[in-house]
Write a protein that holds these residues in place. Structure first.
Motif, PDB file in Angstrom:
ATOM      1  N   LYS A 284      41.415  37.797  44.468  1.00  0.00           N
ATOM      2  CA  LYS A 284      40.837  36.472  44.217  1.00  0.00           C
ATOM      3  C   LYS A 284      39.443  36.582  43.625  1.00  0.00           C
ATOM      4  CE  LYS A 284      43.377  33.870  47.704  1.00  0.00           C
ATOM      5  NZ  LYS A 284      43.286  33.080  48.944  1.00  0.00           N
TER       6      LYS A 284
ATOM      7  N   TRP B 179      40.280  37.530  39.912  1.00  0.00           N
ATOM      8  CA  TRP B 179      41.010  36.518  39.155  1.00  0.00           C
ATOM      9  C   TRP B 179      41.042  35.207  39.942  1.00  0.00           C
ATOM     10  CZ3 TRP B 179      43.380  41.516  39.495  1.00  0.00           C
ATOM     11  CH2 TRP B 179      43.257  42.274  38.320  1.00  0.00           C
TER      12      TRP B 179
ATOM     13  N   LYS C  99      41.324  32.199  39.059  1.00  0.00           N
ATOM     14  CA  LYS C  99      42.244  31.138  38.641  1.00  0.00           C
ATOM     15  C   LYS C  99      43.602  31.241  39.334  1.00  0.00           C
ATOM     16  CE  LYS C  99      40.350  30.321  34.022  1.00  0.00           C
ATOM     17  NZ  LYS C  99      40.660  30.297  32.571  1.00  0.00           N
TER      18      LYS C  99
ATOM     19  N   THR D 253      46.136  31.021  42.293  1.00  0.00           N
ATOM     20  CA  THR D 253      46.174  30.180  43.488  1.00  0.00           C
ATOM     21  C   THR D 253      46.840  30.913  44.651  1.00  0.00           C
ATOM     22  OG1 THR D 253      48.346  29.248  42.963  1.00  0.00           O
ATOM     23  CG2 THR D 253      46.414  28.141  41.997  1.00  0.00           C
TER      24      THR D 253
ATOM     25  N   ASP E 180      50.342  31.280  43.876  1.00  0.00           N
ATOM     26  CA  ASP E 180      50.579  32.413  42.977  1.00  0.00           C
ATOM     27  C   ASP E 180      50.682  33.706  43.778  1.00  0.00           C
ATOM     28  OD1 ASP E 180      50.475  30.813  40.674  1.00  0.00           O
ATOM     29  OD2 ASP E 180      48.340  31.217  40.331  1.00  0.00           O
TER      30      ASP E 180
ATOM     31  N   ARG F  11      47.874  32.439  33.584  1.00  0.00           N
ATOM     32  CA  ARG F  11      46.682  31.653  33.947  1.00  0.00           C
ATOM     33  C   ARG F  11      45.515  31.843  32.983  1.00  0.00           C
ATOM     34  NH1 ARG F  11      49.232  28.319  36.747  1.00  0.00           N
ATOM     35  NH2 ARG F  11      49.740  28.814  38.902  1.00  0.00           N
ATOM     36  N   TYR F  12      45.408  33.040  32.386  1.00  0.00           N
ATOM     37  CA  TYR F  12      44.266  33.344  31.535  1.00  0.00           C
ATOM     38  C   TYR F  12      44.614  33.364  30.047  1.00  0.00           C
ATOM     39  CZ  TYR F  12      41.550  34.318  35.696  1.00  0.00           C
ATOM     40  OH  TYR F  12      40.885  34.190  36.895  1.00  0.00           O
TER      41      TYR F  12
END
Length: 71
Positions: A18, A21, A23, A25, A28, A46-47
């Motif tokens: 986390k 990254w 973004k 969740t 995820d 996500r990216y």
């Protein structure tokens, strides 16, 4: 670090992931559930990265992982 160690300590690894990254969740991480390919796929999604770039980021993170993260 061997991915099997990361997968086996997934709950502890999630915090470090986390940080890297943000973004991603909790859902995820539940979906990924320690699977490296799933992690790369979610990072890609996500990216907005290519699969190769996402894989490269996971490789770099894995190489930086330390045993003391899991104790």
């Amino acid at each position: 670090m061997n991915w099997d160690i990361i997968e086996g300590n997934w709950k502890q690894a999630k915090g470090k992931l986390k940080e890297q990254w943000g973004k991603l969740t909790d859902d995820d991480f539940d979906t990924i559930n320690g699977r490296r390919e799933q992690l790369a796929g979610k990072i890609q999604e996500r990216y907005g990265l290519s699969r190769d770039d996402a894989e490269k980021q996971v490789d770099e993170w894995q190489n930086q992982a330390r045993d003391d993260w899991f104790h």
